[in-house]
Design a protein around this motif. Structure first.
Motif, short mmCIF file in Angstrom:
data_model
loop_
_atom_site.label_atom_id
_atom_site.label_comp_id
_atom_site.label_asym_id
_atom_site.label_seq_id
_atom_site.Cartn_x
_atom_site.Cartn_y
_atom_site.Cartn_z
N PHE A 199 0.83 -1.21 0.00
CA PHE A 199 0.00 0.00 0.00
C PHE A 199 0.86 1.26 0.00
CE2 PHE A 199 -2.29 3.46 1.97
CZ PHE A 199 -3.51 3.41 1.34
N LEU A 200 1.76 1.38 0.98
CA LEU A 200 2.53 2.62 1.14
C LEU A 200 3.64 2.74 0.10
CD1 LEU A 200 3.03 5.20 2.67
CD2 LEU A 200 4.44 3.92 4.30
N SER A 201 4.42 1.67 -0.08
CA SER A 201 5.54 1.73 -1.00
C SER A 201 5.07 1.94 -2.44
CB SER A 201 6.38 0.45 -0.90
OG SER A 201 7.50 0.51 -1.75
N ASP A 202 4.03 1.21 -2.83
CA ASP A 202 3.52 1.35 -4.20
C ASP A 202 2.91 2.73 -4.43
OD1 ASP A 202 4.31 -1.23 -4.48
OD2 ASP A 202 2.31 -2.09 -4.67
N ARG A 203 2.23 3.23 -3.42
CA ARG A 203 1.62 4.56 -3.55
C ARG A 203 2.70 5.63 -3.70
NH1 ARG A 203 -0.64 8.16 -5.07
NH2 ARG A 203 -2.35 9.40 -4.21
N LEU A 204 3.75 5.53 -2.90
CA LEU A 204 4.84 6.49 -3.00
C LEU A 204 5.58 6.36 -4.33
CD1 LEU A 204 6.32 6.43 0.62
CD2 LEU A 204 5.10 8.30 -0.48
N SER A 205 5.69 5.13 -4.84
CA SER A 205 6.34 4.94 -6.14
C SER A 205 5.59 5.67 -7.24
CB SER A 205 6.42 3.44 -6.47
OG SER A 205 7.27 2.78 -5.57
N GLU A 206 4.27 5.64 -7.15
CA GLU A 206 3.46 6.38 -8.13
C GLU A 206 3.71 7.88 -8.02
OE1 GLU A 206 -0.58 5.39 -7.42
OE2 GLU A 206 -0.33 3.24 -7.83
N VAL A 207 3.75 8.35 -6.78
CA VAL A 207 3.91 9.79 -6.55
C VAL A 207 5.30 10.26 -6.97
CG1 VAL A 207 4.02 11.57 -4.76
CG2 VAL A 207 2.24 9.81 -4.66
N LEU A 208 6.32 9.44 -6.66
CA LEU A 208 7.70 9.85 -6.90
C LEU A 208 8.19 9.50 -8.29
CD1 LEU A 208 9.23 8.80 -3.45
CD2 LEU A 208 8.30 11.02 -4.13
N GLU B 70 6.93 -10.05 18.91
CA GLU B 70 8.36 -9.72 18.99
C GLU B 70 8.58 -8.26 19.35
OE1 GLU B 70 9.60 -8.86 14.41
OE2 GLU B 70 9.35 -10.98 14.94
N PRO B 71 9.78 -7.94 19.84
CA PRO B 71 10.09 -6.55 20.20
C PRO B 71 9.99 -5.64 18.97
CG PRO B 71 11.71 -8.06 21.12
CD PRO B 71 10.89 -8.85 20.17
N PHE B 72 9.60 -4.41 19.22
CA PHE B 72 9.44 -3.44 18.13
C PHE B 72 10.74 -2.69 17.92
CE2 PHE B 72 8.31 0.92 16.72
CZ PHE B 72 7.79 0.59 15.47
N ASP B 73 11.22 -2.69 16.67
CA ASP B 73 12.41 -1.93 16.30
C ASP B 73 12.00 -0.93 15.21
OD1 ASP B 73 15.44 -1.54 16.23
OD2 ASP B 73 14.98 -1.96 14.12
N PRO B 74 12.05 0.37 15.48
CA PRO B 74 11.54 1.37 14.54
C PRO B 74 12.18 1.31 13.15
CG PRO B 74 11.91 2.37 16.68
CD PRO B 74 12.50 0.99 16.75
N LYS B 75 13.51 1.21 13.09
CA LYS B 75 14.17 1.23 11.79
C LYS B 75 13.81 0.00 10.96
CE LYS B 75 18.52 2.19 9.45
NZ LYS B 75 18.16 1.30 8.33
N THR B 76 13.80 -1.16 11.60
CA THR B 76 13.42 -2.38 10.90
C THR B 76 12.01 -2.26 10.37
OG1 THR B 76 14.87 -3.69 12.33
CG2 THR B 76 13.19 -4.89 11.09
N TYR B 77 11.14 -1.64 11.16
CA TYR B 77 9.74 -1.47 10.78
C TYR B 77 9.62 -0.57 9.55
CZ TYR B 77 4.87 0.12 11.12
OH TYR B 77 3.58 0.44 10.84
N VAL B 78 10.29 0.59 9.57
CA VAL B 78 10.21 1.52 8.44
C VAL B 78 10.83 0.91 7.19
CG1 VAL B 78 10.99 3.75 7.56
CG2 VAL B 78 10.15 3.57 9.90
N ASP B 79 11.96 0.22 7.35
CA ASP B 79 12.60 -0.42 6.21
C ASP B 79 11.66 -1.47 5.59
OD1 ASP B 79 14.85 1.09 6.54
OD2 ASP B 79 16.01 -0.47 7.54
N ALA B 80 10.96 -2.21 6.45
CA ALA B 80 10.04 -3.23 5.95
C ALA B 80 8.85 -2.61 5.22
CB ALA B 80 9.53 -4.09 7.12
N LEU B 81 8.43 -1.42 5.65
CA LEU B 81 7.31 -0.74 4.99
C LEU B 81 7.69 -0.17 3.62
CD1 LEU B 81 5.47 1.38 7.72
CD2 LEU B 81 4.60 -0.61 6.48
N LEU B 82 8.92 0.30 3.49
CA LEU B 82 9.31 1.01 2.28
C LEU B 82 10.15 0.20 1.31
CD1 LEU B 82 10.15 4.51 3.78
CD2 LEU B 82 8.03 3.75 2.73
N SER B 83 10.63 -0.98 1.74
CA SER B 83 11.53 -1.75 0.87
C SER B 83 10.80 -2.42 -0.27
CB SER B 83 12.28 -2.79 1.70
OG SER B 83 11.36 -3.69 2.29
#
Length: 367
Positions: A84-93, A354-367
């Protein structure tokens, strides 16, 4: 008389000769059959080399085929949110960088459940940094977007679950019904058991039908003690008895399941506050964990606000991230409230917490 005797002798000799011939014929036939048998290859021997080749082929296949038991990564779990997020940003960018680009970026962030205020703030920061770095092509913004999203999280914040320095550690688990609250408690209990911690579970959600039965299943699976009263009993009384039980038996961790009716009902918040006060007459509550369903979107922020005010939430457990098509709620929670996300639920298995890691989370959303 002599002639008769001679005839008899001749007959006997003829019979003996006939029998001898039959015996010799049978022996010759048997010998021939044995020779033919020894000359014919054994079917099993024929299959021998083929069987070896098949085994070698199977071994080669096994060596080159990845294990089907591999644990999925966070990126795998966030497939829907990433798409959802990565594909949407790809369209925009994918086009030029103009005023419409910034509006589209803001819209994409809002649609990802980051929230209107947070999305506007992120977009303004991105625009300012793009000017500073003289970025003129939209495609060059992707790295900057990831950088900005990560900056929304406080990396200095302690996200570990708190334990009492001595005596019983008490964790209250709160949240509306249907968020995965009781399941989260079961997963916590199992994790504590693996760390050789003794655990007791308090069934203080006395209003929901079969809540104690569900908790009993998790107690059995994790080897935890279960303390419960009759349906409709006072939740504070259950919590009080559970703490007394845990302290008397030197239990390491007491996890309290609480009622989860709609957060708009003031009496529920009063009950939750009472449960905490009852325990803190005798001991101390180390964690108040708010369980939020990631698919709830912005309604999760309303829940966070209400529960934090009533119970003093110390951490958030974000569940059902694997089923959310957005996932931006994690950024919205931390950018709006001073409450850390400590754990994330990413599946139905007892190990999917599992424990929450912010960077891993953002990387997983945008990769």
């Amino acid at each position: 008389m002599d002639t008769q005797l001679l005839v008899i002798i001749l007959v006997v000799l003829a019979v003996v000769a006939s029998l001898s011939g039959l015996a010799l014929g049978a022996r010759d036939r048997r010998r021939s059959s044995e020779e033919q048998t020894s000359a014919t290859p054994d079917p099993a021997q024929q299959r021998g080399p083929v069987a070896v080749q098949e085994t070698q082929a199977q071994a080669t296949t096994a060596a080159t085929t990845p294990s089907v038991g591999r644990r999925p990564s966070l990126r795998d779990r966030l497939t829907k949110s990433r798409a959802f997020l990565s594909d949407r940003l790809s369209e925009v960018l994918g086009g030029g960088l103009d005023d419409d680009t910034w509006e589209d970026i803001e819209a994409a962030l809002i649609q990802a459940d980051i929230g209107v205020e947070a999305a506007r703030r992120i977009t303004e920061d991105l625009r300012a940094k793009a000017r500073e770095r003289r970025i003129t092509h939209a495609e060059d913004l992707r790295g900057l977007v990831a950088e900005e999203l990560v900056s929304l999280f406080d990396f200095e914040r302690d996200r570990a679950l708190a334990f009492a320095p001595e005596g019983v550690t008490v964790w209250l688990v709160v949240g509306v019904n249907g968020t995965g609250k009781t399941t989260t408690i079961g997963k916590l209990a199992k994790d504590l058991e693996r760390r050789d911690k003794s655990v007791a579970l308090a069934a203080a959600d006395t209003f929901r039908a079969a809540a104690d039965e569900q908790l009993a299943v998790w107690a059995e699976r994790s080897g935890a003690h279960l303390i419960k009263h009759q349906p409709g009993a006072d939740p504070g009384a259950v919590a009080y008895d559970a703490f007394a039980f845990a302290r008397a038996r030197s239990i390491d961790v007491l996890v309290v399941d609480t009622a989860g009716r709609l957060h708009t009902r003031v009496p529920l918040m009063d009950e939750l506050g009472k449960v905490r006060r009852v325990i803190e007459k005798e001991g101390k509550v180390q964690e108040v964990l708010l369980v939020i369903d990631a698919t709830a979107g912005q309604n999760g922020l309303v829940q966070a606000r209400e529960f934090a005010a009533a119970t003093g939430v110390t951490g958030v457990v974000l569940t059902k991230l694997d089923g959310s098509a957005k996932g931006g709620i994690a950024l919205a929670i931390e950018s709006t409230f001073d409450i850390p996300i400590k754990l994330i639920g990413i599946g139905e298995s007892i190990d999917d917490l599992e424990p929450f890691d912010p960077k891993t989370y953002v990387d997983a959303l945008l990769s």
